[in-house]
Design a protein around this motif. Structure first.
Motif, mmCIF file in Angstrom:
data_model
loop_
_atom_site.group_PDB
_atom_site.id
_atom_site.type_symbol
_atom_site.label_atom_id
_atom_site.label_comp_id
_atom_site.label_asym_id
_atom_site.label_seq_id
_atom_site.Cartn_x
_atom_site.Cartn_y
_atom_site.Cartn_z
ATOM 1 N N TRP A 104 0.833 -1.205 0.000
ATOM 2 C CA TRP A 104 0.000 0.000 0.000
ATOM 3 C C TRP A 104 0.867 1.255 0.000
ATOM 4 N N GLU A 105 1.955 1.218 0.748
ATOM 5 C CA GLU A 105 2.867 2.364 0.757
ATOM 6 C C GLU A 105 3.431 2.605 -0.641
ATOM 7 N N LYS A 107 2.082 1.677 -3.496
ATOM 8 C CA LYS A 107 0.994 2.169 -4.344
ATOM 9 C C LYS A 107 0.734 3.646 -4.078
ATOM 10 N N THR A 108 0.741 4.013 -2.807
ATOM 11 C CA THR A 108 0.493 5.410 -2.450
ATOM 12 C C THR A 108 1.584 6.307 -3.025
ATOM 13 N N GLN A 111 1.111 6.538 -6.758
ATOM 14 C CA GLN A 111 -0.007 7.426 -7.077
ATOM 15 C C GLN A 111 0.394 8.889 -6.865
#
Length: 173
Positions: A104-105, A107-108, A111
């Motif tokens: 998630w990190e 991906k963040t 993004q």
């Protein structure tokens, strides 16, 4: 009378011997009882730490609560094995959570980078559009200026006379 004293003395001695023998027998009996009590206490189920003493005669799964001394070695081994499995499962779960958090990190961050790149691209596009619009406006302003100069030079040279204006409002129609 001496005979009576001697008989009395013999009876007393016999009674004393009998009393000593009885006391000795009682002491021996009490000593044996005490030894048996100590032996039973040391080797009996009540004070021993053997967990097998609590197993019920109705089955190995049942326990006599008043005799329970702890877990059997097999139960301890099974419990230890289950605890180790739980620890391993917790470690795996934590590892998966860490990996998920890292994904998630990433991906963040991706993004965020993509957002920054899009903002920069949009800024460049807007700047280009503003420059094109400014150039177009400048070109149109120059064309308009040229037209005005041309009109002033060629079209607006003939100033209307008073006769031109006097022809209006002369009839009712």
């Amino acid at each position: 009378m001496a005979h009576l004293r001697q008989a009395n003395s013999e009876i007393n001695q016999a009674l004393a011997v009998e009393r000593r023998q009885t006391e000795e027998a009682q002491r021996q009996h009490e000593l044996e009882d005490n030894r048996a009590e100590v032996r039973n206490a040391l080797y009996g189920d009540f004070l021993t730490e053997t967990p097998y003493a609590a197993i019920s005669s109705m089955g190995s799964r049942r326990v006599q609560v008043d005799r329970y001394k702890g877990l059997l070695p097999e139960e301890r081994a099974r419990l230890k094995h289950e605890q180790l499995q739980q620890l391993e499962e917790d470690r795996r779960r934590q590892q998966l959570q860490r990996q998920e958090h890292e994904r998630w990190e990433q991906k963040t961050l991706a993004q965020a980078r993509l957002g920054v790149l899009k903002d920069r691209q949009q800024g460049r596009t807007e700047r280009q559009l503003r420059e094109q619009l400014a150039q177009e406006n400048q070109r149109l302003a120059m064309e308009q200026q040229k037209k005005r100069e041309m009109f002033d030079k060629h079209v607006y040279t003939n100033v209307p006379s008073e006769a031109f204006f006097s022809q209006f409002n002369t009839s009712t129609r």
